[in-house]
Design a protein around this motif. Structure first.
Motif, PDB file in Angstrom:
ATOM      1  N   ASP B 339       0.762  -1.162   0.133  1.00 27.00           N
ATOM      2  CA  ASP B 339      -0.024  -0.208   0.288  1.00 27.00           C
ATOM      3  C   ASP B 339       0.740   1.269  -0.077  1.00 27.00           C
ATOM      4  OD1 ASP B 339      -2.339  -1.566   0.708  1.00 27.00           O
ATOM      5  OD2 ASP B 339      -1.806  -1.231   2.065  1.00 27.00           O
ATOM      6  N   TYR B 340       2.185   1.307   0.405  1.00 27.46           N
ATOM      7  CA  TYR B 340       2.964   2.535   0.844  1.00 27.46           C
ATOM      8  C   TYR B 340       4.774   1.846   0.915  1.00 27.46           C
ATOM      9  CZ  TYR B 340       4.134   6.963   3.420  1.00 27.46           C
ATOM     10  OH  TYR B 340       4.170   8.260   3.165  1.00 27.46           O
ATOM     11  N   ASN B 341       5.090   2.567   0.025  1.00 25.38           N
ATOM     12  CA  ASN B 341       6.081   2.439  -0.582  1.00 25.38           C
ATOM     13  C   ASN B 341       6.935   3.622  -0.554  1.00 25.38           C
ATOM     14  OD1 ASN B 341       6.621  -1.234  -0.071  1.00 25.38           O
ATOM     15  ND2 ASN B 341       5.345  -0.259  -2.195  1.00 25.38           N
ATOM     16  N   ALA B 342       7.920   3.916  -0.131  1.00 23.34           N
ATOM     17  CA  ALA B 342       8.279   5.452   0.086  1.00 23.34           C
ATOM     18  C   ALA B 342      10.046   5.543   0.154  1.00 23.34           C
ATOM     19  CB  ALA B 342       7.537   6.175   0.671  1.00 23.34           C
ATOM     20  N   ARG B 343      10.563   6.757  -0.138  1.00 20.50           N
ATOM     21  CA  ARG B 343      11.866   6.617   0.725  1.00 20.50           C
ATOM     22  C   ARG B 343      13.070   5.922   0.415  1.00 20.50           C
ATOM     23  NH1 ARG B 343      14.273  11.180   4.602  1.00 20.50           N
ATOM     24  NH2 ARG B 343      16.210  10.040   4.446  1.00 20.50           N
ATOM     25  N   ALA B 344      13.732   5.471  -1.494  1.00 17.46           N
ATOM     26  CA  ALA B 344      14.182   4.984  -1.567  1.00 17.46           C
ATOM     27  C   ALA B 344      15.531   4.974  -1.682  1.00 17.46           C
ATOM     28  CB  ALA B 344      14.683   4.478  -3.439  1.00 17.46           C
ATOM     29  N   SER B 345      16.440   3.883  -1.268  1.00 13.55           N
ATOM     30  CA  SER B 345      17.555   3.764  -0.488  1.00 13.55           C
ATOM     31  C   SER B 345      18.248   3.368  -2.341  1.00 13.55           C
ATOM     32  CB  SER B 345      17.945   3.882   0.708  1.00 13.55           C
ATOM     33  OG  SER B 345      19.710   3.561   0.351  1.00 13.55           O
ATOM     34  N   ILE B 346      18.871   2.969  -2.796  1.00 14.67           N
ATOM     35  CA  ILE B 346      19.536   2.108  -3.653  1.00 14.67           C
ATOM     36  C   ILE B 346      20.800   1.405  -3.164  1.00 14.67           C
ATOM     37  CG2 ILE B 346      19.350   1.780  -6.297  1.00 14.67           C
ATOM     38  CD1 ILE B 346      16.722   3.421  -5.666  1.00 14.67           C
ATOM     39  N   ALA B 347      20.919   0.524  -3.277  1.00 20.11           N
ATOM     40  CA  ALA B 347      21.851  -0.095  -3.276  1.00 20.11           C
ATOM     41  C   ALA B 347      23.172  -0.265  -4.120  1.00 20.11           C
ATOM     42  CB  ALA B 347      21.528  -1.728  -2.841  1.00 20.11           C
ATOM     43  N   PRO B 348      24.506  -0.455  -3.546  1.00 20.60           N
ATOM     44  CA  PRO B 348      25.753   0.304  -4.455  1.00 20.60           C
ATOM     45  C   PRO B 348      25.301  -0.462  -5.507  1.00 20.60           C
ATOM     46  CG  PRO B 348      26.458  -0.061  -1.723  1.00 20.60           C
ATOM     47  CD  PRO B 348      24.974  -0.201  -2.304  1.00 20.60           C
ATOM     48  N   ASP B 349      24.952  -2.117  -5.710  1.00 19.08           N
ATOM     49  CA  ASP B 349      25.433  -3.077  -6.917  1.00 19.08           C
ATOM     50  C   ASP B 349      23.888  -3.094  -7.934  1.00 19.08           C
ATOM     51  OD1 ASP B 349      23.085  -4.125  -5.723  1.00 19.08           O
ATOM     52  OD2 ASP B 349      24.309  -6.212  -5.765  1.00 19.08           O
ATOM     53  N   GLY B 350      22.863  -1.278  -7.763  1.00 20.51           N
ATOM     54  CA  GLY B 350      21.572  -1.106  -8.269  1.00 20.51           C
ATOM     55  C   GLY B 350      20.487  -1.738  -8.768  1.00 20.51           C
ATOM     56  N   ARG B 351      20.555  -2.502  -7.844  1.00 22.46           N
ATOM     57  CA  ARG B 351      20.128  -4.486  -7.293  1.00 22.46           C
ATOM     58  C   ARG B 351      18.810  -4.625  -6.975  1.00 22.46           C
ATOM     59  NH1 ARG B 351      24.032  -8.845  -8.835  1.00 22.46           N
ATOM     60  NH2 ARG B 351      24.808  -8.507 -11.600  1.00 22.46           N
ATOM     61  N   LYS B 352      18.558  -3.664  -5.608  1.00 19.65           N
ATOM     62  CA  LYS B 352      17.733  -4.098  -4.511  1.00 19.65           C
ATOM     63  C   LYS B 352      17.520  -2.207  -4.061  1.00 19.65           C
ATOM     64  CE  LYS B 352      18.631  -8.139  -2.837  1.00 19.65           C
ATOM     65  NZ  LYS B 352      19.341  -9.341  -1.880  1.00 19.65           N
ATOM     66  N   ILE B 353      16.815  -2.104  -3.739  1.00 14.23           N
ATOM     67  CA  ILE B 353      15.578  -1.267  -3.168  1.00 14.23           C
ATOM     68  C   ILE B 353      15.627  -0.751  -2.349  1.00 14.23           C
ATOM     69  CG2 ILE B 353      14.812   1.262  -3.969  1.00 14.23           C
ATOM     70  CD1 ILE B 353      14.089   0.156  -6.999  1.00 14.23           C
ATOM     71  N   ALA B 354      15.818  -0.271  -0.896  1.00 10.42           N
ATOM     72  CA  ALA B 354      15.174  -0.400   0.258  1.00 10.42           C
ATOM     73  C   ALA B 354      13.922   0.862   0.322  1.00 10.42           C
ATOM     74  CB  ALA B 354      16.192  -0.054   1.333  1.00 10.42           C
ATOM     75  N   VAL B 355      12.940   0.368   1.099  1.00 10.44           N
ATOM     76  CA  VAL B 355      11.772   1.694   1.134  1.00 10.44           C
ATOM     77  C   VAL B 355      11.211   1.262   2.769  1.00 10.44           C
ATOM     78  CG1 VAL B 355      11.012   1.171  -1.642  1.00 10.44           C
ATOM     79  CG2 VAL B 355      10.147   0.133   0.539  1.00 10.44           C
ATOM     80  N   ALA B 356      10.935   2.297   3.112  1.00 13.83           N
ATOM     81  CA  ALA B 356      10.156   1.844   4.926  1.00 13.83           C
ATOM     82  C   ALA B 356       8.451   1.904   3.409  1.00 13.83           C
ATOM     83  CB  ALA B 356       9.703   3.611   4.623  1.00 13.83           C
ATOM     84  N   GLN B 357       8.028   0.852   4.025  1.00 11.70           N
ATOM     85  CA  GLN B 357       6.708   0.041   3.347  1.00 11.70           C
ATOM     86  C   GLN B 357       5.853   0.019   4.589  1.00 11.70           C
ATOM     87  OE1 GLN B 357       6.532  -3.992   2.775  1.00 11.70           O
ATOM     88  NE2 GLN B 357       6.639  -3.387   0.842  1.00 11.70           N
ATOM     89  N   GLY B 358       4.315   0.424   4.274  1.00 13.07           N
ATOM     90  CA  GLY B 358       3.224   0.643   5.413  1.00 13.07           C
ATOM     91  C   GLY B 358       2.294  -0.248   4.671  1.00 13.07           C
ATOM     92  N   ARG B 359       1.615  -0.678   6.240  1.00 16.91           N
ATOM     93  CA  ARG B 359       0.580  -1.487   6.220  1.00 16.91           C
ATOM     94  C   ARG B 359       0.070  -1.142   7.314  1.00 16.91           C
ATOM     95  NH1 ARG B 359       2.350  -7.531   4.761  1.00 16.91           N
ATOM     96  NH2 ARG B 359       2.241  -6.639   2.765  1.00 16.91           N
ATOM     97  N   GLY B 360      -1.397  -0.968   6.940  1.00 17.90           N
ATOM     98  CA  GLY B 360      -1.771  -0.253   8.043  1.00 17.90           C
ATOM     99  C   GLY B 360      -1.203   0.653   8.976  1.00 17.90           C
TER     100      GLY B 360
END
Lengths: 175, 438
Positions: B339-360
């Motif tokens: 429902d809620y994925n925000a504030r991406a931080s990209i891994a140095p290899d560019g393959r993964k994206i960390a986010v703050a994920q909201g549920r309720g």
């Protein structure tokens, strides 16, 4: 604890009422211009709470002009019906006083990310600003500033506190 | 002369900053592992022999190295008290003894004064206890006062030799602390070593501070400050304290992010009426609008090759991560679940994206795998946000809450190890892990 607070609150209201009551009684001396009849007498009487062009209503708890905070639903920026009256009152004041200026300070609760919440706070401020300009406020009278979740009124992680923080504060920089 | 004068000026500025900053940041970050890794590698870091004429430090180099390796979650360093022998030279190592102590790797070393007479030389070797093979033999030279930094460099080299991934212990972190409420509020932007030591406030304000972002050379921090009443972006030199106003237009001035080559800065401006992603050329100061949509577009993050900007947008109704070519173009949605994925931080290899994920009402740190298009949730919540990848991709630093106060935590990229960084007073939030400082 709560009842003690209530007692203090009641005492404060009581004191405030006493202070308000005694004020008009002390006034007659200060009305030495009987020639100009009606208007001067009116300024000393309690203002009509529904006269939203009367600046004295900012401090009149009976008047919507004294209410200057609009609350919002989570992740929403729609002004709820129960707050439309407050917005209309301030719009009327702005329409009547061209030199009055307000800043609409938009806020969000702590849930979600800070920068997104800056956007959300601005959207809420803009929603109030939009209503005000549709109701007679002029563009140069209205400024929106978003504080996002950075200036909470409380810092408890529950719905009671969150609902207090999702708000737009109507701040007069000039009346 | 100029170099010495410069050094002196720096020192004086530093002292002024330090004096200004001390009261608020006396409290050091305290780090503890809250969930460990049962398969951590047993390693012995034998106390380094002190052959330096200057008095030995209170915390030994070996302790700093052990601490770093322990906190990575991948290593289980042996307690010094449990060491039957403390060899300094290779010839003195009796590998059989260490095998009996169930240690897989051993590090020995010494500290001496370099021939120049200034600073320290850390001379050390790493051995595989089972094969008796020397895996690493190195001399790390640091300036006076940089012994801790040197120890972190040793830990970096050991980490790389044994995991194949460069260490990130000699990096720094930035974060914001907040104390008080209402008119009594106080905000500080703090820079500390990655292990929480040597915290130093680089700017303090009664008005909110947020969104610190490191320049790729690790020398500057951009951040958002409300000191003028509205949000504004500043860029500050971490060492000298000198700073520059980058943006303070009508509306929001937020979410600064340096491009990987440092020549540009992505930022969020709402001068057009709602938040849009912009890119500023740092040399010319010219700003170009990248997104154009009535929704909230914010929190830009560069792909490591600089080709794309990932950002948060609620153009689909709820906040999700999108990406757009960094020179402009059509945005495409990236995160497809939740429902809620925000504030991406990209891994140095560019393959993964960390986010703050909201549920309720729960917000957790989750990682989106760009290839498999799947999320892995890494943290338990409840109000986790501001993920920031370590420059080697091994850990993610993030903000969370304990009771009603904000603390920082770090989680390994696989979610197996979590650690908590606590400041004794006030709220700690908005962490940003520095790039590797060379």
């Amino acid at each position: 604890m709560k009842s003690a607070l209530r007692l203090i609150f009641a005492l404060m209201i009581g004191l405030a009422l006493v202070a308000c009551k005694s004020a008009p009684e002390a006034q007659p001396e200060a009305t030495p211009q009987p020639e100009t009849t009606k208007p001067v007498v009116d300024t000393k009487a309690a203002p009509d709470a529904r006269d939203y062009t009367d600046a004295r209503n900012f401090d009149n708890p009976e008047s919507l002009l004294s209410k200057r905070v609009i609350y919002f639903d989570f992740d929403k920026s729609t002004v709820r019906p129960e707050f439309r009256g407050i917005v209309a009152a301030h719009s009327a004041y702005l329409a009547a006083h061209g030199s009055a200026r307000v800043t609409l300070e938009g806020h969000a609760d702590e849930r979600g990310t800070r920068e997104y919440n800056l956007g959300l706070g601005e959207r809420r401020g803009n929603a109030v600003s939009g209503l005000m300009s549709a109701q007679g406020g002029r563009g140069n009278q209205l400024t929106t500033v978003s504080y996002g979740e950075e200036r909470p009124t409380c810092r408890v992680s529950d719905e009671d506190c969150w609902s207090m923080n999702r708000r737009v504060e109507i701040v007069y920089t000039s009346r | 002369m100029t170099d010495n004068v410069k050094k002196l000026i720096c020192l004086v500025q530093f002292m002024i900053l330090a004096v200004l900053a001390t009261p608020a940041v006396e409290a050091q970050l305290e780090i503890e592992i809250i969930s460990g890794n049962p398969s951590a590698l047993p390693i012995a870091i034998v106390p380094f022999e002190w052959r330096d004429p200057s008095p030995p430090p209170i915390t030994g180099v070996d302790e700093i190295v052990s601490g770093d390796l322990y906190r990575s979650g991948l290593f289980d360093p042996m307690d010094v008290e449990d060491m039957a022998e403390r060899p300094v030279d290779q010839e003195a190592i009796r590998f059989g003894t260490w095998r009996l102590l169930k240690v897989d790797y051993i590090v020995i070393g010494k500290v001496r004064q370099p021939d120049s007479g200034e600073g320290h030389e850390l001379i050390y070797q790493l051995f595989d206890v089972h094969t008796q093979e020397q895996l690493l033999s190195r001399i790390t030279t640091v300036g006076p006062g940089d012994l801790r930094f040197g120890a972190h460099r040793v830990a970096d080299a050991i980490y790389e030799a044994l995991t194949g991934v460069p260490g990130a212990f000699s990096t720094r972190i930035a974060y914001v602390t907040a104390t008080g409420i209402g008119s009594g509020s106080r905000y500080e932007l703090v820079v500390a070593d990655a292990d929480g030591y040597a915290p130093q406030s680089i700017v303090g304000s009664p008005e909110p501070l947020l969104s610190p972002a490191w320049s790729p050379d690790g020398r500057k921090l951009a951040y958002v400050s409300f000191e003028q009443g509205n949000s504004a972006i500043y860029m500050q030199d971490v060492a000298t304290g000198s700073r520059e106003l980058i943006s303070s237009g009508t509306g929001i001035n937020g979410a600064p992010a340096f491009s990987p080559d440092g020549t540009k800065m992505a930022l969020t401006l709402s001068r057009t009426g709602n938040p849009e992603i912009h890119v500023r050329d740092m040399a010319t100061g010219r700003t170009e609008q990248i997104t154009q949509h009535w929704s909230i577009d914010t929190e830009p993050a560069w792909s490591p090759d600089g080709q794309y900007l990932y950002f948060t947008s609620d153009r689909g109704g709820r906040p999700q991560i999108y990406r757009v070519p960094s020179g402009g173009g059509n945005p495409e949605r990236v995160t497809l679940e939740g429902d809620y994925n925000a504030r991406a931080s990209i891994a140095p290899d560019g393959r993964k994206i960390a986010v703050a994920q909201g549920r309720g009402n729960e917000y957790r740190i989750a990682v989106w795998d760009i290839e498999t298009e799947r999320f892995t949730v890494l943290t338990p919540g409840k109000l986790d946000e501001s993920p920031s990848f370590a420059p080697n991709g091994s850990m993610i630093l993030y903000a969370t809450r304990e009771g009603d106060r904000g603390v920082l935590s770090a989680v390994s990229a696989d979610g197996n190890v979590r650690q908590r960084l606590i400041l004794s007073e006030g709220d700690v939030r908005e962490p940003a892990w520095s790039p590797v400082i060379r």
